[in-house]
Design a protein around this motif. Sequence first.
Motif, PDB file in Angstrom:
ATOM      1  N   THR A  86     -10.902  -6.078  -0.300  1.00  0.00           N
ATOM      2  CA  THR A  86     -11.326  -5.152   0.754  1.00  0.00           C
ATOM      3  C   THR A  86     -10.519  -5.372   2.027  1.00  0.00           C
ATOM      4  OG1 THR A  86     -13.585  -5.087  -0.112  1.00  0.00           O
ATOM      5  CG2 THR A  86     -13.270  -4.385   2.155  1.00  0.00           C
ATOM      6  N   ILE A  87     -10.433  -6.638   2.461  1.00  0.00           N
ATOM      7  CA  ILE A  87      -9.701  -6.949   3.693  1.00  0.00           C
ATOM      8  C   ILE A  87      -8.211  -6.658   3.523  1.00  0.00           C
ATOM      9  CG2 ILE A  87      -9.002  -8.842   5.218  1.00  0.00           C
ATOM     10  CD1 ILE A  87     -11.757 -10.089   4.738  1.00  0.00           C
ATOM     11  N   SER A  88      -7.648  -7.001   2.363  1.00  0.00           N
ATOM     12  CA  SER A  88      -6.210  -6.793   2.130  1.00  0.00           C
ATOM     13  C   SER A  88      -5.849  -5.318   2.113  1.00  0.00           C
ATOM     14  CB  SER A  88      -5.800  -7.437   0.807  1.00  0.00           C
ATOM     15  OG  SER A  88      -5.937  -8.821   0.852  1.00  0.00           O
ATOM     16  N   LEU A  89      -6.628  -4.515   1.390  1.00  0.00           N
ATOM     17  CA  LEU A  89      -6.335  -3.084   1.297  1.00  0.00           C
ATOM     18  C   LEU A  89      -6.476  -2.398   2.648  1.00  0.00           C
ATOM     19  CD1 LEU A  89      -8.067  -2.227  -2.110  1.00  0.00           C
ATOM     20  CD2 LEU A  89      -5.610  -2.168  -1.624  1.00  0.00           C
ATOM     21  N   LEU A  90      -7.541  -2.721   3.376  1.00  0.00           N
ATOM     22  CA  LEU A  90      -7.725  -2.123   4.700  1.00  0.00           C
ATOM     23  C   LEU A  90      -6.620  -2.565   5.663  1.00  0.00           C
ATOM     24  CD1 LEU A  90     -11.598  -2.400   5.144  1.00  0.00           C
ATOM     25  CD2 LEU A  90     -10.260  -0.330   4.746  1.00  0.00           C
ATOM     26  N   SER A  91      -6.202  -3.820   5.540  1.00  0.00           N
ATOM     27  CA  SER A  91      -5.110  -4.314   6.380  1.00  0.00           C
ATOM     28  C   SER A  91      -3.801  -3.596   6.057  1.00  0.00           C
ATOM     29  CB  SER A  91      -4.952  -5.818   6.177  1.00  0.00           C
ATOM     30  OG  SER A  91      -3.923  -6.328   6.992  1.00  0.00           O
ATOM     31  N   LEU A  92      -3.552  -3.363   4.761  1.00  0.00           N
ATOM     32  CA  LEU A  92      -2.349  -2.651   4.341  1.00  0.00           C
ATOM     33  C   LEU A  92      -2.361  -1.214   4.852  1.00  0.00           C
ATOM     34  CD1 LEU A  92       0.251  -2.510   2.612  1.00  0.00           C
ATOM     35  CD2 LEU A  92      -1.193  -1.881   0.675  1.00  0.00           C
ATOM     36  N   VAL A  93      -3.503  -0.543   4.726  1.00  0.00           N
ATOM     37  CA  VAL A  93      -3.629   0.866   5.119  1.00  0.00           C
ATOM     38  C   VAL A  93      -3.474   1.033   6.628  1.00  0.00           C
ATOM     39  CG1 VAL A  93      -5.244   2.803   5.248  1.00  0.00           C
ATOM     40  CG2 VAL A  93      -5.010   1.531   3.129  1.00  0.00           C
ATOM     41  N   THR A  94      -3.942   0.061   7.393  1.00  0.00           N
ATOM     42  CA  THR A  94      -3.861   0.179   8.855  1.00  0.00           C
ATOM     43  C   THR A  94      -2.551  -0.362   9.419  1.00  0.00           C
ATOM     44  OG1 THR A  94      -5.062  -1.934   9.035  1.00  0.00           O
ATOM     45  CG2 THR A  94      -6.353   0.095   9.171  1.00  0.00           C
ATOM     46  N   THR A  95      -2.152  -1.548   8.977  1.00  0.00           N
ATOM     47  CA  THR A  95      -0.992  -2.209   9.572  1.00  0.00           C
ATOM     48  C   THR A  95       0.325  -1.548   9.202  1.00  0.00           C
ATOM     49  OG1 THR A  95      -2.185  -4.311   9.470  1.00  0.00           O
ATOM     50  CG2 THR A  95       0.191  -4.422   9.843  1.00  0.00           C
ATOM     51  N   PHE A  96       0.508  -1.193   7.943  1.00  0.00           N
ATOM     52  CA  PHE A  96       1.802  -0.670   7.489  1.00  0.00           C
ATOM     53  C   PHE A  96       2.198   0.633   8.191  1.00  0.00           C
ATOM     54  CE2 PHE A  96       4.554   1.535   4.401  1.00  0.00           C
ATOM     55  CZ  PHE A  96       5.577   0.597   4.316  1.00  0.00           C
ATOM     56  N   PRO A  97       1.358   1.684   8.178  1.00  0.00           N
ATOM     57  CA  PRO A  97       1.766   2.913   8.865  1.00  0.00           C
ATOM     58  C   PRO A  97       1.827   2.766  10.379  1.00  0.00           C
ATOM     59  CG  PRO A  97      -0.483   3.118   8.021  1.00  0.00           C
ATOM     60  CD  PRO A  97       0.068   1.853   7.467  1.00  0.00           C
ATOM     61  N   MET A  98       0.900   1.979  10.968  1.00  0.00           N
ATOM     62  CA  MET A  98       0.906   1.800  12.421  1.00  0.00           C
ATOM     63  C   MET A  98       2.182   1.107  12.887  1.00  0.00           C
ATOM     64  SD  MET A  98      -1.646   3.145  13.990  1.00  0.00           S
ATOM     65  CE  MET A  98      -1.542   2.269  15.539  1.00  0.00           C
ATOM     66  N   THR A  99       2.675   0.174  12.094  1.00  0.00           N
ATOM     67  CA  THR A  99       3.913  -0.528  12.444  1.00  0.00           C
ATOM     68  C   THR A  99       5.093   0.429  12.460  1.00  0.00           C
ATOM     69  OG1 THR A  99       3.074  -2.564  11.443  1.00  0.00           O
ATOM     70  CG2 THR A  99       5.439  -2.420  11.808  1.00  0.00           C
ATOM     71  N   ILE A 100       5.158   1.315  11.467  1.00  0.00           N
ATOM     72  CA  ILE A 100       6.256   2.294  11.401  1.00  0.00           C
ATOM     73  C   ILE A 100       6.190   3.258  12.581  1.00  0.00           C
ATOM     74  CG2 ILE A 100       7.217   4.190  10.037  1.00  0.00           C
ATOM     75  CD1 ILE A 100       6.162   2.683   7.548  1.00  0.00           C
ATOM     76  N   VAL A 101       4.987   3.765  12.866  1.00  0.00           N
ATOM     77  CA  VAL A 101       4.810   4.695  13.991  1.00  0.00           C
ATOM     78  C   VAL A 101       5.199   4.023  15.303  1.00  0.00           C
ATOM     79  CG1 VAL A 101       3.109   5.993  15.333  1.00  0.00           C
ATOM     80  CG2 VAL A 101       3.031   6.063  12.837  1.00  0.00           C
ATOM     81  N   PHE A 102       4.739   2.782  15.498  1.00  0.00           N
ATOM     82  CA  PHE A 102       5.034   2.066  16.738  1.00  0.00           C
ATOM     83  C   PHE A 102       6.524   1.768  16.854  1.00  0.00           C
ATOM     84  CE2 PHE A 102       4.997  -1.748  19.510  1.00  0.00           C
ATOM     85  CZ  PHE A 102       4.361  -1.182  20.608  1.00  0.00           C
ATOM     86  N   THR A 103       7.168   1.448  15.743  1.00  0.00           N
ATOM     87  CA  THR A 103       8.619   1.200  15.761  1.00  0.00           C
ATOM     88  C   THR A 103       9.378   2.428  16.231  1.00  0.00           C
ATOM     89  OG1 THR A 103       8.419  -0.362  13.913  1.00  0.00           O
ATOM     90  CG2 THR A 103      10.604   0.542  14.351  1.00  0.00           C
TER      91      THR A 103
END
Length: 312
Positions: A86-103
Amino acid sequence: MSTEKTIRGSKRKKQIKQYTPFYLFVLPAIIVAVLFCYLPMGGLAIAFKDYKMARGIAGSDWVGLKHFQKLFSDPNFYRVLKNTLTISLLSLVTTFPMTIVFTILVNELMNKRFKSVVQTITYMPHFLSWVVVGTFVYQLLSPTGGVFNAVLLKLGVIDAPIYFMAQQNMFVPIYLITNLWKTTGYSIVIYLATIAGIDASLYEAASMDGANRFHRIIHITLPAMLPTMCTMLILQIGTLVSVGFDPIFNLYNDATYQTADVISTYVYRKGMVESQYDYSTAIGLFQNVVSLALVLIANRFAKKANPEYKVI
């Protein structure tokens, strides 16, 4: 045939001689990897033994898959596995796209000085240990002197202070926000390095053809980032069953134990606290095998989606 082998051998010797300084430069890292990553793998035999510290690994009796049978029959293991996924999937869904957008947002900043300041500020949390970050989060959300509670009380959102760190349903959102804040800066450095390698003439040609900034991002920046994005995604998929020990250990407590306990903390408790070294080794081996399988599967899908892409 022998002539071809001779030619290949001479080429290989020539290459080794030519790149000897580079091999020597990498040698210390190889030695460290062998000593601390590969040699300890011999200890995995503990997972198949009734390990007794007095007898050592070699002297302990073999028990086969006994510890794995215990693992899959333990209801607590399925609870921590569920929490981990649960924590890993939610972390992947939030962190991965947000990092690209912020970059992309950071890359599009026109003022270079301001851009450097933003990069430095976002990168700084990466150097903080999770002990410091955990203490900071506890102080920030404290019901007695925490800034967050004080602001909510002033705004009239709440009538009494809330101990957020003791709420089971609040642990995962707190972890996700904290993890995003701490890791985003490091990830954007990798993506910005990829963007820096894009030929500037592509942007100039696109501008001359009438492409605006959004079009340049969609048709130039994102396609150039795709190989790096695939690599980072594969690495994150490989950690789906291995949430880091440090963030969880420094953020959870007895009140959030049921929601926050994951495989890494479960291994720590069974191995270091209860001294069940053989059982904890079996859990760790299961975790690593699943992680390896996830990486290989993700890499296979990446290759099928883009035949030119190669990682493994």
